[in-house]
Design a protein around this motif. Structure first.
Motif, short mmCIF file in Angstrom:
data_model
loop_
_atom_site.label_atom_id
_atom_site.label_comp_id
_atom_site.label_asym_id
_atom_site.label_seq_id
_atom_site.Cartn_x
_atom_site.Cartn_y
_atom_site.Cartn_z
N THR A 264 28.30 -24.07 -4.44
CA THR A 264 27.56 -23.35 -5.48
C THR A 264 26.69 -22.25 -4.88
O THR A 264 26.60 -21.14 -5.43
CB THR A 264 26.68 -24.34 -6.27
N MET A 265 26.06 -22.56 -3.77
CA MET A 265 25.22 -21.58 -3.09
C MET A 265 26.05 -20.36 -2.66
O MET A 265 25.62 -19.20 -2.82
CB MET A 265 24.58 -22.25 -1.86
N LEU A 266 27.23 -20.59 -2.15
CA LEU A 266 28.09 -19.49 -1.74
C LEU A 266 28.59 -18.69 -2.93
O LEU A 266 28.66 -17.45 -2.89
CB LEU A 266 29.29 -20.05 -0.94
N GLN A 267 28.93 -19.38 -4.01
CA GLN A 267 29.38 -18.68 -5.21
C GLN A 267 28.27 -17.82 -5.80
O GLN A 267 28.52 -16.71 -6.29
CB GLN A 267 29.89 -19.69 -6.24
N ASP A 268 27.04 -18.33 -5.78
CA ASP A 268 25.90 -17.53 -6.27
C ASP A 268 25.70 -16.28 -5.42
O ASP A 268 25.12 -15.28 -5.89
CB ASP A 268 24.62 -18.37 -6.26
N ALA A 269 26.18 -16.30 -4.17
CA ALA A 269 26.06 -15.14 -3.29
C ALA A 269 27.24 -14.19 -3.44
O ALA A 269 27.34 -13.20 -2.70
CB ALA A 269 25.96 -15.59 -1.84
N GLY A 270 28.14 -14.48 -4.40
CA GLY A 270 29.25 -13.58 -4.68
C GLY A 270 30.56 -13.96 -4.03
O GLY A 270 31.53 -13.20 -4.10
N ALA A 276 34.82 -20.29 -1.17
CA ALA A 276 33.73 -21.25 -0.95
C ALA A 276 34.28 -22.62 -0.58
O ALA A 276 33.78 -23.28 0.33
CB ALA A 276 32.86 -21.35 -2.20
N GLY A 277 35.34 -23.04 -1.28
CA GLY A 277 35.97 -24.31 -0.95
C GLY A 277 36.60 -24.30 0.42
O GLY A 277 36.55 -25.29 1.16
#
Length: 424
Positions: A264-270, A276-277
Motif C-alpha cells: 500500500t505504501m508503494l502504491q501511494d507513492a505511484g 508493488a507485489g
C-alpha cells in the motif's frame, strides 16, 4: 584418564565402521529432510491467502476489513495456540506431535474448499493452530536431533520458512488462473505439501528414538513426571527468557507490519499494484540468503550483539529509503536492504531460542514463551500501523514508529545474544 574409547576396545565390531557411518548419515539426512519439509509448510497456508483476497471479497461479498482478517487471524493463532504445546507434548510426544500438526494443517486447508465463509475462517484458524504448535516444536526437535549442527539446521530451517512463504505468494494466483479462477482450489493445492510432510516425517515420529543422530539428552517424546519437567512459569521470571521473547516478538511485529502495508505504501507513492507485489516478493530473496548464512556465522562474530544491530540497521535503512525515495531502481535497493535485515532477524530470533536453553525440554518451553507471547505481540503490528496511518493520513509517522521499534528490538536482541542459558 578414562576416555570415551575404552568401552569400545573389546567390542568385536567397532562402532565407527563405514557401514555404521553410512547408516548414521542416511538417518540424519532423512530426519533433516522431514524437518525441512515441515518447515516449508509453516507459512504456505497463510502466505497463499493474501494474493487471492480480492477474489475472495468479490465472490463472498465481504468487506475488505473482514477479508483482511484472513491474514491477521493466523498471526494471533500462532501466539494463542502455542501455549497448548507443553501439555500436548507430554501427552503425545514431541516428534509425534510434529506429525500431527501437519495433519491439522492439511485438514484446515482442505476445509477451506467448502463453499461457506464459516469454513473459510474456521479452516484458517485450524491452519494457524497447527502451525502454532509446529512453530514451538521445531526448535526443540532440532536441539535434540541436531545438537552438533545447530547453526546449519537453524539456517536451513529459517530458509525453508522464507521459501515456503515465497512459493505460496508467487504461485497461488497462477494456480487460480489454471483452475478457471477458483481461489478455493488454488488455496487447497497447498494441502499437498502438508500431506507430503506427514508421509516423510511419520517414520521418525513412530520410531521416536532417543539416540538419534546428534541427540545429547533423554528422549523428548517420553512423557515426563511433573517433577522432571521444567516449568514455563519459571521462565516468566527469567530475564534471559524475556530478552529472547522480546526480540522474537518485535522482529515478528516489524515483519508482519511491513508485509501487510508496504504494498500500500508503494502504491501511494505511484507504483503499480503489480510492481508493488513484485518488489515485496523480491525481498524474500535477500531474506533467504541472510536466513541461511547468519546462524552459521553468528557464533564466530564478536561482539555477539553485532549481527542484531546490523539486522536492525538494514531494516531501518530499507524502510526510510522507501519513504524518502520509493521510485525507480532505488526501490529495489531498499527492498534488498529490508529483506536482508528481516531475514537476519528471523534467523537470529529462532536460533537464540535454541542457544539460550540448556536442553531440548527447556528449548520447548522457551519456544512456547517466545513464540506464544511474541506472535500475540506481532499480531498488533499490522493493526496498529493501519490505525496510525488512518489517523495521520501519511506514512511518515508509521515508518518512524517502526524505526523506533527496531531500536527497541536491537536492545532486546543484544540482551538475547549474550552467551548464557535460561535458569534450569
Amino acid at each position: 584418564m578414562t576416555t570415551m574409547q575404552e568401552p569400545f576396545d573389546t567390542a568385536p565390531i567397532p562402532l565407527t565402521t563405514p557401514s555404521v557411518r553410512r547408516r548414521t548419515a542416511l538417518t540424519a539426512i532423512s530426519v533433516a529432510a522431514g524437518l525441512l519439509m515441515i518447515a516449508l509448510n509453516l507459512r504456505m497456508g497463510v502466505a497463499s491467502v493474501g494474493p487471492v483476497i480480492p477474489a475472495i471479497e468479490r465472490e463472498l461479498g465481504i468487506p475488505s476489513a473482514a477479508a483482511g482478517l484472513l491474514t491477521t487471524i493466523p498471526v494471533f493463532a500462532f501466539g494463542a495456540f502455542a501455549f497448548l504445546t507443553p501439555a500436548l507434548t507430554r501427552w503425545i510426544g514431541l516428534h509425534r506431535l510434529l506429525a500431527l500438526t501437519m495433519v491439522v494443517v492439511a485438514v484446515g486447508i482442505g476445509i477451506r474448499l467448502l463453499p461457506s465463509p464459516v469454513a473459510l475462517f474456521g479452516g484458517t484458524v485450524l491452519v494457524g493452530a497447527g502451525i502454532a504448535v509446529a512453530n514451538v516444536c521445531m526448535p526443540a526437535v532440532i536441539k535434540q536431533d541436531f545438537a552438533h549442527r545447530l547453526g546449519l539446521m537453524m539456517g536451513l530451517y529459517s530458509t525453508a520458512l522464507f521459501l515456503g512463504a515465497a512459493a505460496a505468494a508467487a504461485l497461488t494466483v497462477p494456480f487460480m488462473t489454471a483452475l478457471d479462477g477458483s481461489w478455493r482450489g488454488a488455496l487447497a493445492i497447498w494441502a499437498i505439501p502438508a500431506v507430503l510432510a506427514v508421509l516423510i516425517w511419520t517414520p521418525r515420529a513412530i520410531r521416536a528414538v532417543a539416540d538419534s543422530p546428534g541427540t545429547t539428552g533423554g528422549p523428548v517424546d517420553a512423557i515426563a513426571e511433573p517433577r522432571d519437567e521444567p516449568r514455563l512459569t519459571m521462565l516468566l521470571r527469567d530475564p534471559v527468557a524475556w530478552a529472547v521473547t522480546g526480540f522474537m516478538g518485535l522482529q515478528s511485529l516489524s515483519y508482519y507490519a511491513a508485509l501487510t502495508w508496504i504494498p500500500t505504501m508503494l502504491q501511494d507513492a505511484g507504483i503499480s499494484v503489480a510492481d508493488a507485489g513484485l518488489l515485496l516478493s523480491y525481498s524474500s530473496l535477500p531474506g533467504i540468503a541472510a536466513a541461511l548464512l547468519v546462524p552459521t556465522m553468528m557464533r564466530r562474530i564478536r561482539p555477539t550483539w553485532l549481527p542484531v544491530l546490523l539486522s536492525a540497521l538494514l531494516s531501518a535503512a530499507g524502510l526510510i529509503g522507501l519513504l524518502v525515495a520509493p521510485g525507480g531502481a532505488a526501490a529495489w535497493v531498499w527492498m534488498t536492504l529490508l529483506g536482508l535485515g528481516q531475514g537476519a532477524a528471523i534467523a537470529l530470533s529462532l536460533t537464540y531460542i535454541v542457544l539460550r536453553a540448556p536442553d531440548a525440554r527447556h528449548t520447548a518451553h522457551l519456544s512456547t514463551m517466545a513464540q506464544g507471547i511474541g506472535y500475540l505481540l506481532a499480531g498488533l503490528g499490522p493493526i496498529g500501523l493501519g490505525l496510525l496511518h488512518a489517523a495521520v493520513g501519511g506514512w511518515i509517522a508509521p515508518v518512524a514508529a517502526l524505526v523506533i521499534l527496531l531500536a527497541v528490538q536491537a536492545v532486546a536482541g543484544a540482551a538475547a545474544s549474550r552467551d548464557r542459558h535460561v535458569r534450569s
